[in-house]
Scaffold this motif. Sequence first.
Motif, PDB file in Angstrom:
ATOM      1  N   ASN A  75       1.310   4.110   9.379  1.00 27.93           N
ATOM      2  CA  ASN A  75       0.538   4.302  10.605  1.00 27.93           C
ATOM      3  C   ASN A  75       1.291   3.788  11.821  1.00 27.93           C
ATOM      4  O   ASN A  75       1.331   4.454  12.867  1.00 27.93           O
ATOM      5  N   ALA A  76       1.885   2.626  11.696  1.00 27.82           N
ATOM      6  CA  ALA A  76       2.661   2.076  12.819  1.00 27.82           C
ATOM      7  C   ALA A  76       3.840   2.988  13.136  1.00 27.82           C
ATOM      8  O   ALA A  76       4.113   3.296  14.306  1.00 27.82           O
ATOM      9  N   MET A  77       4.495   3.464  12.092  1.00 29.71           N
ATOM     10  CA  MET A  77       5.670   4.310  12.274  1.00 29.71           C
ATOM     11  C   MET A  77       5.321   5.595  13.029  1.00 29.71           C
ATOM     12  O   MET A  77       6.023   5.985  13.965  1.00 29.71           O
ATOM     13  N   LEU A  78       4.228   6.248  12.630  1.00 32.83           N
ATOM     14  CA  LEU A  78       3.847   7.496  13.286  1.00 32.83           C
ATOM     15  C   LEU A  78       3.518   7.256  14.762  1.00 32.83           C
ATOM     16  O   LEU A  78       3.854   8.067  15.625  1.00 32.83           O
ATOM     17  N   SER A  79       2.874   6.142  15.021  1.00 36.23           N
ATOM     18  CA  SER A  79       2.563   5.816  16.413  1.00 36.23           C
ATOM     19  C   SER A  79       3.847   5.601  17.217  1.00 36.23           C
ATOM     20  O   SER A  79       3.988   6.096  18.334  1.00 36.23           O
ATOM     21  N   HIS A  80       4.779   4.873  16.637  1.00 34.06           N
ATOM     22  CA  HIS A  80       6.036   4.627  17.348  1.00 34.06           C
ATOM     23  C   HIS A  80       6.841   5.914  17.512  1.00 34.06           C
ATOM     24  O   HIS A  80       7.519   6.097  18.526  1.00 34.06           O
ATOM     25  N   ALA A  81       6.762   6.781  16.515  1.00 29.51           N
ATOM     26  CA  ALA A  81       7.479   8.060  16.621  1.00 29.51           C
ATOM     27  C   ALA A  81       6.961   8.845  17.818  1.00 29.51           C
ATOM     28  O   ALA A  81       7.739   9.405  18.599  1.00 29.51           O
ATOM     29  N   GLU A  82       5.649   8.874  17.966  1.00 27.56           N
ATOM     30  CA  GLU A  82       5.046   9.573  19.110  1.00 27.56           C
ATOM     31  C   GLU A  82       5.523   8.952  20.417  1.00 27.56           C
ATOM     32  O   GLU A  82       5.895   9.659  21.362  1.00 27.56           O
ATOM     33  N   GLU A  83       5.528   7.630  20.465  1.00 23.83           N
ATOM     34  CA  GLU A  83       5.965   6.943  21.684  1.00 23.83           C
ATOM     35  C   GLU A  83       7.427   7.249  21.980  1.00 23.83           C
ATOM     36  O   GLU A  83       7.806   7.467  23.137  1.00 23.83           O
ATOM     37  N   LEU A  84       8.245   7.260  20.938  1.00 19.89           N
ATOM     38  CA  LEU A  84       9.666   7.555  21.118  1.00 19.89           C
ATOM     39  C   LEU A  84       9.857   8.976  21.636  1.00 19.89           C
ATOM     40  O   LEU A  84      10.695   9.228  22.514  1.00 19.89           O
ATOM     41  N   ALA A  85       9.083   9.890  21.102  1.00 17.19           N
ATOM     42  CA  ALA A  85       9.187  11.276  21.557  1.00 17.19           C
ATOM     43  C   ALA A  85       8.808  11.370  23.033  1.00 17.19           C
ATOM     44  O   ALA A  85       9.469  12.044  23.819  1.00 17.19           O
ATOM     45  N   LEU A  86       7.765  10.652  23.402  1.00 13.16           N
ATOM     46  CA  LEU A  86       7.326  10.658  24.795  1.00 13.16           C
ATOM     47  C   LEU A  86       8.333   9.966  25.711  1.00 13.16           C
ATOM     48  O   LEU A  86       8.428  10.291  26.898  1.00 13.16           O
TER      49      LEU A  86
ATOM     50  N   ALA B 126       1.880  13.774  13.010  1.00 21.55           N
ATOM     51  CA  ALA B 126       0.872  12.854  13.543  1.00 21.55           C
ATOM     52  C   ALA B 126      -0.306  13.615  14.136  1.00 21.55           C
ATOM     53  O   ALA B 126      -1.459  13.230  13.970  1.00 21.55           O
ATOM     54  N   ARG B 127      -0.019  14.724  14.816  1.00 19.54           N
ATOM     55  CA  ARG B 127      -1.077  15.470  15.476  1.00 19.54           C
ATOM     56  C   ARG B 127      -1.927  16.225  14.472  1.00 19.54           C
ATOM     57  O   ARG B 127      -3.152  16.127  14.481  1.00 19.54           O
ATOM     58  N   GLU B 128      -1.285  16.990  13.590  1.00 23.90           N
ATOM     59  CA  GLU B 128      -2.037  17.862  12.689  1.00 23.90           C
ATOM     60  C   GLU B 128      -2.740  17.069  11.583  1.00 23.90           C
ATOM     61  O   GLU B 128      -3.686  17.558  10.978  1.00 23.90           O
TER      62      GLU B 128
ATOM     63  N   ARG C  26      14.768   7.864  27.387  1.00 26.57           N
ATOM     64  CA  ARG C  26      15.026   6.870  28.436  1.00 26.57           C
ATOM     65  C   ARG C  26      15.322   5.520  27.775  1.00 26.57           C
ATOM     66  O   ARG C  26      14.495   4.932  27.099  1.00 26.57           O
ATOM     67  N   GLU C  27      16.519   5.044  28.034  1.00 26.04           N
ATOM     68  CA  GLU C  27      17.104   3.929  27.274  1.00 26.04           C
ATOM     69  C   GLU C  27      16.227   2.681  27.264  1.00 26.04           C
ATOM     70  O   GLU C  27      16.023   2.059  26.216  1.00 26.04           O
ATOM     71  N   ASP C  28      15.703   2.304  28.431  1.00 27.35           N
ATOM     72  CA  ASP C  28      14.903   1.078  28.490  1.00 27.35           C
ATOM     73  C   ASP C  28      13.622   1.208  27.679  1.00 27.35           C
ATOM     74  O   ASP C  28      13.236   0.277  26.956  1.00 27.35           O
ATOM     75  N   VAL C  29      12.987   2.369  27.768  1.00 25.28           N
ATOM     76  CA  VAL C  29      11.742   2.583  27.022  1.00 25.28           C
ATOM     77  C   VAL C  29      12.016   2.561  25.521  1.00 25.28           C
ATOM     78  O   VAL C  29      11.287   1.927  24.735  1.00 25.28           O
ATOM     79  N   VAL C  30      13.075   3.260  25.126  1.00 25.64           N
ATOM     80  CA  VAL C  30      13.434   3.294  23.703  1.00 25.64           C
ATOM     81  C   VAL C  30      13.658   1.876  23.178  1.00 25.64           C
ATOM     82  O   VAL C  30      13.183   1.512  22.099  1.00 25.64           O
ATOM     83  N   ARG C  31      14.371   1.085  23.963  1.00 26.08           N
ATOM     84  CA  ARG C  31      14.682  -0.288  23.537  1.00 26.08           C
ATOM     85  C   ARG C  31      13.396  -1.107  23.377  1.00 26.08           C
ATOM     86  O   ARG C  31      13.282  -1.910  22.472  1.00 26.08           O
ATOM     87  N   ARG C  32      12.456  -0.893  24.283  1.00 22.78           N
ATOM     88  CA  ARG C  32      11.203  -1.638  24.197  1.00 22.78           C
ATOM     89  C   ARG C  32      10.439  -1.263  22.916  1.00 22.78           C
ATOM     90  O   ARG C  32       9.970  -2.129  22.168  1.00 22.78           O
ATOM     91  N   ILE C  33      10.349   0.035  22.656  1.00 19.03           N
ATOM     92  CA  ILE C  33       9.664   0.490  21.442  1.00 19.03           C
ATOM     93  C   ILE C  33      10.355  -0.055  20.204  1.00 19.03           C
ATOM     94  O   ILE C  33       9.709  -0.501  19.249  1.00 19.03           O
ATOM     95  N   GLU C  34      11.679  -0.015  20.240  1.00 13.57           N
ATOM     96  CA  GLU C  34      12.452  -0.538  19.110  1.00 13.57           C
ATOM     97  C   GLU C  34      12.098  -2.003  18.869  1.00 13.57           C
ATOM     98  O   GLU C  34      11.898  -2.431  17.724  1.00 13.57           O
ATOM     99  N   GLY C  35      12.003  -2.764  19.942  1.00  6.00           N
ATOM    100  CA  GLY C  35      11.659  -4.178  19.829  1.00  6.00           C
ATOM    101  C   GLY C  35      10.279  -4.384  19.233  1.00  6.00           C
ATOM    102  O   GLY C  35      10.087  -5.233  18.357  1.00  6.00           O
ATOM    103  N   VAL C  36       9.328  -3.586  19.693  1.00  3.62           N
ATOM    104  CA  VAL C  36       7.960  -3.688  19.172  1.00  3.62           C
ATOM    105  C   VAL C  36       7.935  -3.368  17.682  1.00  3.62           C
ATOM    106  O   VAL C  36       7.352  -4.106  16.876  1.00  3.62           O
ATOM    107  N   ALA C  37       8.590  -2.272  17.322  1.00  2.81           N
ATOM    108  CA  ALA C  37       8.603  -1.854  15.914  1.00  2.81           C
ATOM    109  C   ALA C  37       9.244  -2.932  15.042  1.00  2.81           C
ATOM    110  O   ALA C  37       8.752  -3.237  13.954  1.00  2.81           O
ATOM    111  N   ARG C  38      10.329  -3.505  15.531  1.00  2.96           N
ATOM    112  CA  ARG C  38      11.031  -4.526  14.751  1.00  2.96           C
ATOM    113  C   ARG C  38      10.127  -5.731  14.521  1.00  2.96           C
ATOM    114  O   ARG C  38      10.004  -6.224  13.400  1.00  2.96           O
TER     115      ARG C  38
END
Lengths: 213, 213
Positions: free
Chosen positions: A169-180, A117-119, A184-196
Motif C-alpha cells: 500500500n505504501a509503495m503504490l502511494s509513493h509510485a503515484e506521487e513519483l509519477a506526479l 493503483a487506480r483500477e 522534478r529532482e527535489d520532489v523525487v528526493r523528498r519522496i525517496e526519503g519518506v519511503a526510506r
Amino acid sequence: MTETRVERKERTRRAILDAALELCETQPLAALSLRQVAKQVGVVPTAFYRHFESIDELGLALVDESFTSLRELLRSARTFDSPPASDRALFLAIVDNSVKALVSHVPKAERHFRFIARERLAGSVPVRAAVRHQLELIERELATDIARVPGAGGWSGEDLLILANLLVNAMLSHAEELALAGGREDVVRRIEGVARRQLHIVLIGALSWDSSR
Amino acid sequence: MTETRVERKERTRRAILDAALELCETQPLAALSLRQVAKQVGVVPTAFYRHFESIDELGLALVDESFTSLRELLRSARTFDSPPASDRALFLAIVDNSVKALVSHVPKAERHFRFIARERLAGSVPVRAAVRHQLELIERELATDIARVPGAGGWSGEDLLILANLLVNAMLSHAEELALAGGREDVVRRIEGVARRQLHIVLIGALSWDSSR
DNA sequence: CTTCTCGGTGTACAGACGTACACCGAAACT
DNA sequence: AGTTTCGGTGTACGTCTGTACACCGAGAAG
C-alpha cells in the motif's frame, strides 16, 4: 514485403494498449469509450474489435502488462550487486536497495503503476477483481522477500503477509506521487526519503514487535 | 404547508448526492452521466442544474461530506472513555481504540470512505486535487494525534507526517476491504487483526527507530 | 389578493456512443 | 496461379449524452 501480418497485427494491438494507457492518465478506464481509443490510435472504431471484444478485455490485458512492470520492480529490489556480510549492513542495504528500485523503476513505467493503483479501486468488476488477485500474488511474493531480512526468523507466515500488505500500500502511494512529481529532482528526493524512513520504521518495528512477544 | 421551499430544495440536493454515491459503488465518478444520476433520483435531467453546474461540482460536494466522515473517524480514534494511566497501557489503548474506531465507523459511511480512496486516484483534475488537499490536512491532523503517543517526544514534525502518511494509506486500504467485507463477521475480524498489528508495528518501529538515532 | 421567485417539467437537437454489416486488398496458403 | 484468410474501412442504425428553451405551479413577498 517489409512486415509480416502477425507483426502488423501486434503493432496495432500495442498501439491500442498504449493509447488506452495514455488516455488513462487523465481518466479511469471505465470512462474511456471505444471510439476515443480508436481515434487516438488513428484507426476506425470497428477495428478495435479485431483485437479486443470490449474495453474490459482491454483492461485485463493492461492489468497483465502492468503487473509485469511491478514484478520487475520487486525483482530489482531483491537483487544486489554485492550483498554485505554483516547483518546490520545487510539490513540497511535491503532498505536502500528497495527504495532505489522504487525510484528508478517507477519513471520507466509510471503509467503501469498508476493504472494498477487506480483500477484497483475504480475499475469495473472484472478489472478490479484481476488487480486484486494480482496484488495478492504480489504480497505473497514480497512476503518471501521480507523473510530474508536479517532477524526475520521469528516472523510467521501471517506476519510476513501483514507486513507485505502494509508495504505494498505504501509503495503504490509513493509510485503515484513519483509519477506526479514528473522527475522534478527535489520532489523525487523528498519522496525517496519518506519511503526510506517508512520502510526502515516498519522493518524495525516488526523486529522489535517480534522480540516483545 | 407541510414543507418549506428551502427544505424541499435541500431534500432533492441530498437525493442527488445519495444517488451519485450509490452509483459510484460500481463506477468512478467520471464515468457517471448527469442523466444517469437524474434518473436514479427520479427527476428530469435538467433539474440537476438547479443544484450543481456539472458532475465535477457534484464531486466536490461529495469530497466535502466524505471528509466529514473521515474526520469523525479520527476524532473517535483519539477520544477515550477512560484513558489508562501507565504508558504501556495507554499505548495499547491507543492502538486498540484506533482500530475499533476504524471498524465501527467505516460501515456507517462506507460509501464516503470508498469515494475518497477511489477519487483520490480516479477523479477528474479538480476532484482529485480536492481529495489530495483534504488528505494532506488529514495527515497533519493525524500527526498531532500521533504526537500524543507515550514516548513520542523524540519525533520531529517531519517524522510525525511521515508516520501519518503511512497510516492514512493503510487506513484507506483497510476501509475499502471492510466495505467489501459487507459486515461478514469473520472477514471483519481478520481485517481488524491486520490493522491492529500494522499500527502496533509502525508505532513500535517509530519508537525504536527514534531511540536508535 | 396580487406579484414574484424558483425548483421541477417537457420538448428538442446535435453530437457521441456501441455495434452490425458489407466490403476491400494484401499476405498466406495450396 | 488461384483461393482463402483476415486486419482495416465505410456506412448505417438506434441509443444515450449534455444542454438550451419555454413553461408550470406552489411557496414567499408585497
